[in-house]
Design a protein around this motif. Sequence first.
Motif, PDB file in Angstrom:
ATOM      1  N   PRO A  59       0.803  -1.231   0.000  1.00  0.00           N
ATOM      2  CA  PRO A  59       0.000   0.000   0.000  1.00  0.00           C
ATOM      3  C   PRO A  59       0.830   1.273   0.000  1.00  0.00           C
ATOM      4  O   PRO A  59       0.393   2.298  -0.538  1.00  0.00           O
ATOM      5  CB  PRO A  59      -0.852  -0.126   1.267  1.00  0.00           C
ATOM      6  N   VAL A  73       1.642   2.043  -3.612  1.00  0.00           N
ATOM      7  CA  VAL A  73       0.468   2.596  -4.292  1.00  0.00           C
ATOM      8  C   VAL A  73       0.174   4.010  -3.811  1.00  0.00           C
ATOM      9  O   VAL A  73      -0.200   4.895  -4.603  1.00  0.00           O
ATOM     10  CB  VAL A  73      -0.760   1.680  -4.072  1.00  0.00           C
ATOM     11  N   ALA A 104      -6.064  -1.475   4.163  1.00  0.00           N
ATOM     12  CA  ALA A 104      -5.331  -2.344   3.242  1.00  0.00           C
ATOM     13  C   ALA A 104      -4.767  -3.485   4.069  1.00  0.00           C
ATOM     14  O   ALA A 104      -3.995  -3.253   5.008  1.00  0.00           O
ATOM     15  CB  ALA A 104      -4.216  -1.582   2.534  1.00  0.00           C
ATOM     16  N   THR A 143     -10.859  -3.011  -3.824  1.00  0.00           N
ATOM     17  CA  THR A 143     -10.108  -3.765  -4.831  1.00  0.00           C
ATOM     18  C   THR A 143      -9.193  -4.783  -4.151  1.00  0.00           C
ATOM     19  O   THR A 143      -8.928  -4.680  -2.952  1.00  0.00           O
ATOM     20  CB  THR A 143      -9.245  -2.821  -5.692  1.00  0.00           C
ATOM     21  N   LEU A 183      -5.493  -5.647  -4.207  1.00  0.00           N
ATOM     22  CA  LEU A 183      -4.241  -5.037  -4.663  1.00  0.00           C
ATOM     23  C   LEU A 183      -3.359  -6.034  -5.403  1.00  0.00           C
ATOM     24  O   LEU A 183      -2.840  -5.750  -6.490  1.00  0.00           O
ATOM     25  CB  LEU A 183      -3.446  -4.495  -3.483  1.00  0.00           C
ATOM     26  N   ILE A 231      -6.535   3.340  -7.947  1.00  0.00           N
ATOM     27  CA  ILE A 231      -5.585   2.297  -7.539  1.00  0.00           C
ATOM     28  C   ILE A 231      -5.186   1.443  -8.742  1.00  0.00           C
ATOM     29  O   ILE A 231      -4.003   1.114  -8.919  1.00  0.00           O
ATOM     30  CB  ILE A 231      -6.192   1.425  -6.427  1.00  0.00           C
ATOM     31  N   LEU A 235      -1.451   0.806 -10.224  1.00  0.00           N
ATOM     32  CA  LEU A 235      -0.852  -0.512 -10.412  1.00  0.00           C
ATOM     33  C   LEU A 235      -0.326  -0.725 -11.828  1.00  0.00           C
ATOM     34  O   LEU A 235       0.494  -1.623 -12.054  1.00  0.00           O
ATOM     35  CB  LEU A 235      -1.883  -1.600 -10.088  1.00  0.00           C
ATOM     36  N   PRO A 249       0.241  -7.801  -9.320  1.00  0.00           N
ATOM     37  CA  PRO A 249      -0.768  -6.742  -9.205  1.00  0.00           C
ATOM     38  C   PRO A 249      -2.108  -7.192  -9.777  1.00  0.00           C
ATOM     39  O   PRO A 249      -2.162  -7.887 -10.791  1.00  0.00           O
ATOM     40  CB  PRO A 249      -0.176  -5.599 -10.039  1.00  0.00           C
ATOM     41  N   GLY A 262      -5.857  -5.173  -8.963  1.00  0.00           N
ATOM     42  CA  GLY A 262      -6.642  -3.983  -9.240  1.00  0.00           C
ATOM     43  C   GLY A 262      -8.059  -4.259  -9.698  1.00  0.00           C
ATOM     44  O   GLY A 262      -8.670  -3.456 -10.401  1.00  0.00           O
TER      45      GLY A 262
END
Length: 320
Positions: A45, A48, A89, A116, A118, A269, A273, A289, A291
């Motif tokens: 996180p 991101v 997260a 989402t 991640l 996000i 990614l 990743p 997303g």
Amino acid sequence: MTPVRRLCAACLAAVCLLGSAAAQNPQSLKIVVPYPAGGTADILPRVVAEKLRPLFPGGVVIDNRTGAGGNIGAEVVFRAEPDGNTLMASPPGPIAINQHLYKKLGFDPAKWVPVTVLATVPNVLVVNPKLPVKNVQEFIAYAKANPGKLSYGSQGNGTTSHLTASLFMQLTGTEMVHVPYKGTAPALVDLVGGQIDVFFDNISSSLPFHQAGKLRILGVADEQRSRALPDVPTFAEQKLPAMNAVTWFAVVAPPGTPAAKVASTQKAIADALAHPDVKQKFAEQGAEPRGWDSARSGQFIQAESAKWDKVIKSAKVSLD
């Protein structure tokens, strides 16, 4: 001053006051990570967040609220204002697993609003290289020939490493002794030192030891081989297709968060990614990743919750 002028002056003062308040309280984003700084759950996180900062003039803050298997930080977010400006997260624990482990929680995981997923990180079967095994089938045969003699470490009771080992034993009919640790690092230290024999770890932590020859990774618990370890086959390739266990990291919002806010944050996000440098930093953690949108993320989380619920009940794992 005439009434008209007084009215205009009052309106101008109100506008200035609102502008000042907006300047003092611009839109910000707080991402609570319910685990300590420095691990994969914290690193992803943060990577991101760097890409999200231009979208939030008030800043993006990573707030580590640790303790109780992620439950402390989760409760903070669950009770936060559902305006989309406070998110969590986290790996699976407080999102999809802890409700099956703990008798009482201060939040209801079924009410999280998924933003989402991640990333996913495959779990791997890691052994001390002194064990006379080179692949999963050899390990199964060795474990069956030595019931109760092999010891496996975990990050702690109820963690993904513990549950992944439980799933493996259920699928293979093997029996090993559980040695819980407080985190990944001490388990790896004892695995390298030979105090324990086995560890079902996520790939990012074990990979350097495997590459240095200090540990041996026998199998990858994912549908495809890891790009970080292309020479090691999956469990499915080694005649154990049901052995699928990934550590995943998702972003969720408090109950009642507006769908429009969730959708805009998910898109931000997902865009983050897609950056090459983000992909590279995720790859360094052995992370793929994702997303995904809210609907797909929710379906994935529900499926994971149901899977681990069965494992937990079968293994009779419970925490206070």
